[in-house]
Scaffold this active site. Structure first.
Site, PDB file in Angstrom:
ATOM      1  N   ARG A   1       0.818  -1.219   0.000  1.00  0.00           N
ATOM      2  CA  ARG A   1       0.000   0.000   0.000  1.00  0.00           C
ATOM      3  C   ARG A   1       0.850   1.267   0.000  1.00  0.00           C
ATOM      4  O   ARG A   1       0.639   2.172  -0.798  1.00  0.00           O
ATOM      5  CB  ARG A   1      -0.936   0.024   1.216  1.00  0.00           C
ATOM      6  CG  ARG A   1      -1.916  -1.128   1.215  1.00  0.00           C
ATOM      7  CD  ARG A   1      -2.857  -1.069   2.403  1.00  0.00           C
ATOM      8  NE  ARG A   1      -3.481  -2.352   2.628  1.00  0.00           N
ATOM      9  CZ  ARG A   1      -4.755  -2.538   2.945  1.00  0.00           C
ATOM     10  NH1 ARG A   1      -5.544  -1.509   3.112  1.00  0.00           N
ATOM     11  NH2 ARG A   1      -5.239  -3.749   3.129  1.00  0.00           N
TER      12      ARG A   1
ATOM     13  N   ASP B   1      -2.864 -16.210  -2.359  1.00  0.00           N
ATOM     14  CA  ASP B   1      -3.250 -15.624  -3.648  1.00  0.00           C
ATOM     15  C   ASP B   1      -2.140 -14.908  -4.408  1.00  0.00           C
ATOM     16  O   ASP B   1      -1.761 -15.288  -5.518  1.00  0.00           O
ATOM     17  CB  ASP B   1      -4.450 -14.681  -3.451  1.00  0.00           C
ATOM     18  CG  ASP B   1      -4.279 -13.685  -2.293  1.00  0.00           C
ATOM     19  OD1 ASP B   1      -3.243 -13.715  -1.621  1.00  0.00           O
ATOM     20  OD2 ASP B   1      -5.202 -12.868  -2.066  1.00  0.00           O
TER      21      ASP B   1
ATOM     22  N   GLU C   1     -11.033  -7.390  -6.515  1.00  0.00           N
ATOM     23  CA  GLU C   1     -10.511  -8.424  -7.422  1.00  0.00           C
ATOM     24  C   GLU C   1     -11.339  -8.619  -8.693  1.00  0.00           C
ATOM     25  O   GLU C   1     -10.785  -8.813  -9.777  1.00  0.00           O
ATOM     26  CB  GLU C   1     -10.357  -9.755  -6.679  1.00  0.00           C
ATOM     27  CG  GLU C   1      -9.250  -9.767  -5.635  1.00  0.00           C
ATOM     28  CD  GLU C   1      -9.603  -9.027  -4.360  1.00  0.00           C
ATOM     29  OE1 GLU C   1     -10.810  -8.793  -4.116  1.00  0.00           O
ATOM     30  OE2 GLU C   1      -8.682  -8.653  -3.599  1.00  0.00           O
TER      31      GLU C   1
ATOM     32  N   THR D   1      -0.013  -5.677  -6.322  1.00  0.00           N
ATOM     33  CA  THR D   1      -1.255  -6.316  -5.880  1.00  0.00           C
ATOM     34  C   THR D   1      -2.212  -5.330  -5.194  1.00  0.00           C
ATOM     35  O   THR D   1      -3.319  -5.691  -4.820  1.00  0.00           O
ATOM     36  CB  THR D   1      -0.957  -7.546  -4.980  1.00  0.00           C
ATOM     37  OG1 THR D   1      -2.154  -8.300  -4.815  1.00  0.00           O
ATOM     38  CG2 THR D   1      -0.400  -7.133  -3.628  1.00  0.00           C
TER      39      THR D   1
HETATM   40  C1  DMJ Z   1      -5.625  -5.741  -1.192  1.00  0.00           C
HETATM   41  O1  DMJ Z   1      -4.926  -5.254  -0.111  1.00  0.00           O
HETATM   42  C2  DMJ Z   1      -4.715  -6.442  -2.151  1.00  0.00           C
HETATM   43  O2  DMJ Z   1      -5.342  -6.561  -3.378  1.00  0.00           O
HETATM   44  C3  DMJ Z   1      -4.309  -7.793  -1.680  1.00  0.00           C
HETATM   45  O3  DMJ Z   1      -3.521  -8.487  -2.596  1.00  0.00           O
HETATM   46  C4  DMJ Z   1      -5.544  -8.619  -1.418  1.00  0.00           C
HETATM   47  N1  DMJ Z   1      -6.437  -7.972  -0.514  1.00  0.00           N
HETATM   48  C5  DMJ Z   1      -6.742  -6.588  -0.687  1.00  0.00           C
HETATM   49  C6  DMJ Z   1      -7.983  -6.328  -1.488  1.00  0.00           C
HETATM   50  O4  DMJ Z   1      -8.960  -7.250  -1.392  1.00  0.00           O
END
Ligand code: DMJ
Length: 692
Positions: free
Chosen positions: A326, A455, A590, A679
Site C-alpha cells: 500500500r 493468492d 478483485e 497487488t
Molecule cells: C488488497 O490489499 C490487495 O489486493 C491484496 O492483494 C488482497 N487484498 C486486498 C484487497 O482485497
C-alpha cells in the site's frame, strides 16, 4: 521455621556506619599482594601464563568484535533519514542486479499474442471456450523440477479453517484474532475476520445479535438514498461512466477528508477514523488514483500532507506486506507518474526502515517491523509467516533497488523467492500457505488455496517475470507449473449451471469453496496469455470471469459475498451457496480488476457492463450520504445490508482505479505494455529487456 540445627548457623554482622569500609582500598591492595606472595612459584607461573593467553586471544578477536559493535551502531542509526540525493530514474534504467546470472538454461518463450508479436509454435494456440480440465503437463514442464514428495504432515492440518482457510489474516494489537471458519461448523464461529486490512469485529458478523440489528436499523438511514445518487444507466456512454467513477471517488474522498484526514481509514457511519499503522493509508493508497483520474486539486492537498505530515520516524509496528503493497507501492507509483522527487525520497526512507524484517535465521521475513526502532518480530501466536505476505513484496523492493541502485532490497526479496522455489512440500506447483521464519520450511503442508494467504504468490510469479523483461525463467517455470496444479487439483464445475470455479485442497480432500480474493485470477491468467503463455490460460480466465460475475449477480444486492461455496451436485439447486458467516462485502477490487484486464485484452463490452452494474450497486448499498462508502454485512439483504462502518483504503486505491481504467478508452493510460500493477493496483514500470 528453621530447624534447630540450622538456627545455629544464623549469624548477624553489624557494621559500624562510621567505619567507611568502602574506603579501605589501600588495605585491600596490601592484602592482595600478601596473598600473591604466599602462592608457590608454580601457582604464580600458571596464573601469569593464563593471563598472557587471555591477552593474546583478546588481541586476536578484537577486529571481529569491533566489527560487531560497528554493526550494532549502524543498526541503531539505520533509521536516521538518509539525505542522499536521489535522481529521478526513468523506466529505461537497468536493474541493479543482473537478472540473468545463475539461471538454468531453459527453452525460450516467444510471445504468442499481443499487439506487436507473432504467433509462437511452441505455445498452445488459443482454444475455444471449453471447460478447462486437468491436462497432461505441457512441453514447458519438461524443464521444471520433478515433483518433490511432500513430507508427511506431522503437525496435522492447519485446521484450514482455523489458520488457513480464512479469508482474512489478522491485524496487530487487539485486532489480532482470527476467524475460525470450518466448512461444516463455521456458522457457529463468529469471532473476527481480518485479511489485509479487512477487519470484521464479532459484532459485525453476518448474523448479529438483535441489539446490533436494531442499532443497524439506525445506521441504514445513513446510507445514501437512490435520490442522493445520480442515476447510472446501463446505456451510459464512456464519458458518463468515467465521470460516475470520478464522482464516486470524490464522494469517498469527501468522507475521508471530513472525518479521517491523515488517518488510515474512514469510518463513514460514525464519521470517525480507524488507525492501523498511523501512516495515512487511505491517503497514500489514493495518490495515483487521483493522478490517473485527473483530480488535481485533491492530489495537491494530499501531496502537501505527504510533504508536511508524513513521517516514518515513529515507534510503530507495521505489517511488512501491507505497508509494502500500500505505502511503498503507492509512493513508488506516484513517483513514476509525477516525477516528483518527494515520493521517491519517502519511498526510500520507508524501504530502509522495513529491512530489519529480513534479519531472521532463514531470511524469510518476519510479518511485523517497528519502523522507528528498527526491530522486527513475527505475530504473537506463531513464528510462521504467511506465504502471500513474504512473496508479494518483490515487485516493490526490486523497483526500489533499481531506482536507488542499492542492491540490498532486491537481494533480500530474491532470497525469499529462491528459497520458496526449492522447498519441499509443494504439490504440482501449488504451495502451502505458511513458512517458518526460523527453519525456512513450509508448515501446515497439504493445504492449498488460491485465496487468502496464498493468492498473490501466484500473481507475483507472473508479474515479476514481466517486470524483469521476461528474463527470469525460474519465475515463469514456477508460474506455469502452478497453473497446471490449479487446473489439475482446484478447478471444477458446478452441477447445475456448469460454472467453472477454483476450490481448495486439504490433504487431498477437495473443498468447493472460493474466496472473492480468487477473482484476481482471471485477470492474471489473461495477462499471462497476453504475454505469450498458453492459450488455455485465456480460456480458463474467460470462464472464471463468468463465475466471479455470477458471484455478484446471484446475490440480492448484486454484490459478491466474501466467500462462495459451489454446488457440485447435478441438480437444479443454486450454483452459488453462501454461508451466513461469509455474506459480507468489503468493497474488494478483485473482480473489477479482472474485468479491466479482460476488457483490455478482448474489447468485449460485456465486461464493462458488468463493471458498471457493480459500481451501481456500490452506490446503492454501500454509499454513505455524508461521505464515503462502507463495507456491508449482508449481500443477501437489500433492505438491510448492514453497514459495517469501514471504508478500506483499497476501495480508493484499487476498486475505483480499476473501474476507471475499465471504462477508459485510452489504452495508453497505464498501458499494460509499459506497466505492471502491484497487488494493490499501484502501477510500476516494466524494465527494459536486456540486449539479446
Ligand atoms: C488488497 O490489499 C490487495 O489486493 C491484496 O492483494 C488482497 N487484498 C486486498 C484487497 O482485497
Amino acid at each position: 521455621m528453621y530447624s534447630p540445627s540450622r538456627k545455629d548457623f544464623i549469624s548477624l554482622t553489624l557494621s559500624d556506619p562510621h567505619s567507611h569500609n568502602y574506603n579501605n582500598g589501600k588495605h585491600r591492595r596490601q592484602s592482595c599482594w600478601r596473598k600473591w606472595k604466599q602462592l608457590s612459584r608454580l601457582q604464580r607461573s600458571i596464573i601469569l601464563f593464563l593471563l598472557a593467553l587471555l591477552l593474546i586471544f583478546g588481541l586476536l578477536l578484537y577486529p571481529s568484535i569491533a566489527e560487531q559493535w560497528r554493526g550494532l551502531s549502524v543498526k541503531e542509526a539505520w533509521f536516521t533519514p538518509n539525505d542522499m540525493e536521489l535522481k529521478p530514474i526513468g523506466p529505461d534504467v537497468k536493474p541493479v542486479l543482473d537478472l540473468a546470472i545463475g539461471r538454468p538454461p531453459v527453452p525460450v518463450l516467444r510471445p504468442a499474442a499481443g499487439p506487436d508479436v507473432g504467433a509462437d509454435p511452441v505455445l498452445e494456440p488459443k482454444g475455444p471456450n471449453i471447460p478447462i480440465l486437468a491436462k497432461p503437463p505441457t512441453k514447458l514442464q519438461s524443464f521444471v523440477h520433478p515433483q518433490k514428495k511432500s513430507f508427511p504432515n506431522k503437525r496435522g492440518p492447519p485446521n484450514i479453517q482455523k489458520y488457513g482457510n480464512v479469508s482474512d489474516t489478522a491485524r496487530g494489537g487487539k485486532q489480532e484474532q482470527e476467524r475460525v471458519q470450518d466448512g461444516e461448523t463455521e456458522d457457529k464461529e463468529k469471532t473476527i475476520v481480518s485479511w489485509r486490512g479487512a477487519i470484521i469485529e464479532a459484532d459485525q458478523a453476518t448474523e448479529p445479535p438483535p441489539s446490533v440489528i436494531e442499532k443497524e436499523g439506525a445506521v441504514v438511514s445513513a446510507l445514501a438514498k437512490p435520490a442522493d445518487t445520480a442515476p447510472l444507466e446501463v446505456s451510459a456512454g464512456t464519458e458518463d461512466r468515467l465521470e460516475a467513477v470520478r464522482e464516486a471517488f470524490r464522494h469517498a474522498w469527501k468522507g475521508y477528508k471530513d472525518h479521517a484526514w491523515g488517518h488510515d481509514e474512514l469510518k463513514p457511519i460514525s464519521k470517525s477514523f480507524g488507525e492501523w499503522f498511523g501512516l495515512g493509508l487511505t491517503l497514500i493508497d489514493s495518490l495515483d488514483t487521483m493522478w490517473v483520474m485527473g483530480l488535481k486539486e485533491e492530489f495537491t492537498e494530499a501531496r502537501d500532507w505527504v510533504e508536511k505530515e508524513l513521517s516514518f520516524n515513529k515507534n510503530v509496528d507495521v505489517n511488512l506486506f501491507e505497508t509494502t503493497i500500500r505505502v511503498l507501492g503507492g509512493l513508488l507509483s506516484t513517483y513514476h507518474l509525477t516525477g516528483d522527487q518527494l515520493f521517491l525520497d519517502k519511498a526510500k526512507d520507508l524501504g530502509s526502515r522495513l529491512m530489519p524484517a529480513f534479519k531472521t535465521p532463514s531470511k524469510i521475513p518476519f510479518s511485523d517491523v517497528n519502523i522507528g526502532k528498527g526491530t522486527a518480530h513475527p505475530p504473537r501466536w506463531t513464528s510462521d509467516s504467511t506465504l502471500a505476505e513474504v512473496t508479494s513484496i518483490q515487485l516493490e523492493f526490486r523497483e526500489l533497488s533499481r531506482l536507488t541502485q542499492e542492491a540490498q532490497y532486491q537481494e533480500a526479496v530474491n532470497e525469499v523467492m529462491k528459497l520458496v522455489h526449492s522447498l519441499p512440500g509443494k504439490q504440482d506447483g501449488l504451495v502451502p500457505m505458511f513458512i517458518n521464519t526460523n527453519s525456512g520450511q513450509f508448515t501446515h503442508k497439504g493445504v492449498f488455496t488460491l485465496g487468502a494467504r496464498a493468492d498473490s504468490y501466484y500473481e507475483y510469479l507472473l508479474k515479476q517475470w514481466i517486470q524483469g523483461g521476461k528474463t527470469e525463467d525460474v519465475l515463469l517455470e514456477d508460474y506455469l507449473q502452478a497453473m497446471e496444479g490449479v487446473k489439475k487439483h482446484l478447478v471444477r464445475q458446478t452441477g447445475p449451471g456448469r460454472l467453472t470455479f477454483v476450490g481448495e485442497l486439504s490433504h487431498n480432500r477437495f473443498n468447493p469453496k472460493m474466496d472473492h480474493l480468487v477473482c484476481f485470477l482471471p485477470g492474471t491468467l489473461a495477462l499471462g496469455a497476453h504475454n505469450g503463455l498458453p492459450g488455455d490460460h485465456m480460456d480458463l480466465a474467460v470462464q472464471l470471469m463468468e463465475t466471479c460475475h455470477e458471484m455478484y449477480v446471484q446475490m440480492e444486492t448484486g454484490l459478491s459475498p466474501e466467500i462462495a461455496h459451489f454446488n457440485l451436485q447435478a441438480s437444479d439447486g443454486h450454483d452459488v451457496v453462501v454461508k451466513p458467516a461469509d455474506r459480507h462485502n468489503l468493497l474488494r477490487p478483485e473482480t473489477v480488476e479482472s474485468l479491466f484486464y479482460m476488457y483490455r485484452f478482448t474489447k468485449d463490452t460485456k465486461y464493462r457492463d458488468w463493471g458498471w452494474e457493480i459500481l451501481k450497486n456500490f452506490n446503492k448499498y454501500a454509499k454513505v450520504s455524508s461521505g464515503g462508502y462502507t463495507s456491508i454485512n449482508n449481500v443477501r439483504d437489500p433492505v438491510n445490508p448492514g453497514p459495517r462502518d469501514k471504508m478500506e483504503s483499497f476501495f480508493l486505491g484499487e476498486t475505483l482505479k480499476y473501474l476507471y481504467l475499465l471504462f477508459s478508452d485510452d489504452t495508453e493510460l497505464l498501458s499494460l505494455e509499459k506497466f505492471i500493477f502491484n497487488t494493490e493496483a499501484h502501477p510500476l514500470p516494466i524494465w527494459p529487456s536486456p540486449p539479446k
